[in-house]
Design an enzyme around this catalytic site. Structure first.
Site, mmCIF file in Angstrom:
data_model
loop_
_atom_site.group_PDB
_atom_site.id
_atom_site.type_symbol
_atom_site.label_atom_id
_atom_site.label_comp_id
_atom_site.label_asym_id
_atom_site.label_seq_id
_atom_site.Cartn_x
_atom_site.Cartn_y
_atom_site.Cartn_z
ATOM 1 C CE1 TYR A 194 -9.539 0.121 -7.666
ATOM 2 C CE2 TYR A 194 -7.925 0.244 -9.336
ATOM 3 C CZ TYR A 194 -8.622 -0.559 -8.620
ATOM 4 O OH TYR A 194 -8.429 -1.997 -8.312
ATOM 5 C CB CYS A 202 -19.331 0.379 -27.639
ATOM 6 S SG CYS A 202 -18.971 0.762 -29.331
ATOM 7 C CD GLU A 253 1.739 -9.198 1.847
ATOM 8 O OE1 GLU A 253 1.618 -10.211 2.821
ATOM 9 O OE2 GLU A 253 0.714 -8.431 1.569
ATOM 10 C CE1 TYR A 265 -2.717 -4.631 -8.230
ATOM 11 C CE2 TYR A 265 -1.703 -2.134 -7.714
ATOM 12 C CZ TYR A 265 -1.945 -3.666 -7.328
ATOM 13 O OH TYR A 265 -1.281 -3.935 -6.087
ATOM 14 N N GLY A 288 3.407 -3.510 -3.843
ATOM 15 C CA GLY A 288 3.234 -3.853 -5.371
ATOM 16 C C GLY A 288 3.387 -2.704 -6.137
ATOM 17 N N GLY A 305 0.775 -1.238 -0.060
ATOM 18 C CA GLY A 305 0.067 -0.063 -0.044
ATOM 19 C C GLY A 305 0.762 1.226 0.026
HETATM 20 C C1 LIG Z 1 -2.850 -5.772 -3.387
HETATM 21 C C2 LIG Z 1 -2.205 -6.315 -2.100
HETATM 22 C C3 LIG Z 1 -0.745 -5.769 -2.014
HETATM 23 C C4 LIG Z 1 -0.018 -4.552 -2.890
HETATM 24 O O1 LIG Z 1 -0.632 -3.432 -2.599
HETATM 25 P P1 LIG Z 1 -0.008 -2.185 -3.331
HETATM 26 O O2 LIG Z 1 -1.087 -1.084 -2.949
HETATM 27 O O3 LIG Z 1 -0.116 -2.389 -4.695
HETATM 28 O O4 LIG Z 1 1.118 -2.144 -2.510
HETATM 29 C C5 LIG Z 1 -0.134 -6.044 -0.673
HETATM 30 N N1 LIG Z 1 -0.665 -7.195 -0.060
HETATM 31 C C6 LIG Z 1 -1.649 -7.767 -0.344
HETATM 32 C C7 LIG Z 1 -2.419 -8.855 0.624
HETATM 33 C C8 LIG Z 1 -2.652 -7.352 -1.367
HETATM 34 O O5 LIG Z 1 -3.821 -7.634 -1.608
#
Ligand SMILES: *Cc1c(COP(=O)(O)O)cnc(C)c1O
Length: 402
Positions: A305, A331, A262, A359, A264, A221
């Site tokens: 979003y 469309c 984690e 994403y 992403g 996040g």
């Molecule tokens: C989606 C997700 C993330 C990554 O979130 P980001 O906003 O992309 O950093 C990490 N952990 C879990 C469990 C997720 O579902």
């Protein structure tokens, strides 16, 4: 700042056609190094949340960088194995899955975070103490860029609510479950590092109740800047606060707690570009529409979003500024940007969408029977096609013609 030039992007568009997703490997490396540098000296491990971008070459690159990987489905686990991650470097943070999939992950030997009492109970009855497991908890904290990407609040489906701690412990004790990890993930685009501190505090209140705990997983996040004036999560401050929090709360069982994250979006968002071409200009009394050869079938974030993506007209970077509505060609209403100032746009110009690594391709579809874009990786100055654009046969591939 590590990024691709307009000339490089235009060259790639020329070579591979548009729309095309382009990823710049060295930017991913820069992001990962920001994390490892900030947390130097702390026992922290980063699991790249692969659902942001799963191209196998990206996974292999991230493996080479030394990061671990977090998966959201058993297929992501298999992709990570295919990319060469050892099971010990793979984490499966499940949500709402059938127990069979958890059993499959266990057979593959990866780390597992379980997110329901029902599956925890089945896990305990099947494996007892023989296989360590993590618990995905819902901390009941509101955080994240908007409600759709907030996962830790008290109406979210994700995780086992921490207020059910007595029930959790009952199941753990009854089945002698080896709980090695506690996980929370409060949402995406969290700018305020205090959200993580709050999460840690929620965990500290229950940590003493898990006698075999070895790690705490604070999820992902981290925010990245999308527009001018935006800031990314202050990773140095986060590292400092996390370090302080754990220094003040040693693990009661005596084992030092490893901290997991984690990330992403933080890892791959800024490495990615979606290069599109302008099909039509349409003058109306309300606005001038710029219609590009893409749509929410390729980049859904603006419609899904309300996400802001910076857009540049790289074919006319010095043209006079004008206001446009940038839309797609499918469309459905698929507005990328309303009232956006761009250098004068002409038909045939290349418009680039920035921050398209996370994403982006990953959420693309064949809606309107259009092709998914090609993907290109720029690494060490070399340009590699890493996914071909669809061809017509792909649209019919799994159909059973009667
Ligand atoms: C989606 C997700 C993330 C990554 O979130 P980001 O906003 O992309 O950093 C990490 N952990 C879990 C469990 C997720 O579902």
């Amino acid at each position: 700042m590590n990024h691709l030039s307009n000339e490089q992007l235009a060259g790639i568009a020329q070579q591979f056609g548009t729309p095309v997703y382009v990823y710049y490997a060295e930017k991913i490396k820069e992001q990962y190094e920001k994390l490892t540098t900030a947390f130097k000296g702390q026992d922290v491990v980063f699991f790249y949340a692969s659902k942001a971008l799963t191209n196998i070459n990206i996974l292999k690159y991230i493996k080479e960088l030394g990061a671990n990987v977090d998966c959201s489905s058993i297929n992501e686990v298999k992709l990570a194995l295919h990319a060469g991650f050892t099971p010990a470097r793979i984490l499966y943070t499940s949500n709402g899955i059938a127990f069979e999939e958890i059993a499959e992950a266990k057979e593959l030997g990866v780390h597992i975070n379980i997110d329901s009492i029902s599956n925890l109970e089945k896990f305990g009855k099947t494996y007892g103490h023989s296989y360590p497991v993590g618990l995905r908890l819902r901390p009941n904290i509101m955080a994240g860029g908007n409600l759709k990407i907030s996962t830790g609040h008290d109406k979210s489906k994700f995780g086992i609510p921490v207020d059910q701690i007595e029930k959790i412990l009952e199941v753990v004790e009854a089945n002698n479950i080896f709980v090695r990890n506690l996980h929370i993930h409060t949402g995406s685009e969290i700018k305020d590092v205090d959200v993580f501190v709050k999460g840690i505090e929620v965990l500290f209140s229950i940590i003493p109740r898990f006698k075999e705990l070895e790690s705490i997983d604070l999820g992902g996040g981290f925010k990245v800047p999308y527009k001018d004036g935006d800031h990314e999560t202050d990773i140095n401050l986060l590292a400092q606060k996390v370090g302080e929090a754990f220094a003040n709360h040693p693990n009661p069982n005596g084992k030092p707690l490893q901290v997991w994250f984690e990330p992403g979006k933080f890892m791959v968002s800024e490495s990615g570009y979606l290069v599109t071409e302008v099909n039509v200009l349409k003058q109306t009394n309300a606005t001038t529409f710029v219609g590009v050869n893409s749509g929410f079938n390729h980049l859904i974030r603006p419609m899904f979003y309300d996400a802001y993506h910076r857009i540049e007209n790289i074919s006319n970077p010095n043209g006079p500024k004008q206001h446009y509505a940038v839309v797609g060609n499918i469309c459905e209403t698929d507005t990328f940007a309303w009232d956006r100032e761009l250098n004068e746009v002409r038909e045939g110009d290349l418009l680039v969408f920035y921050n398209a690594g996370a994403y982006g391709f990953e959420m693309s579809s064949n809606f309107n029977s259009r092709y998914k874009p090609a993907e290109v990786l720029v690494k060490e100055g070399q340009i590699h096609l890493i996914r071909k654009r669809d061809v017509f046969e792909d649209l019919l591939k799994n159909q059973v013609e009667l």
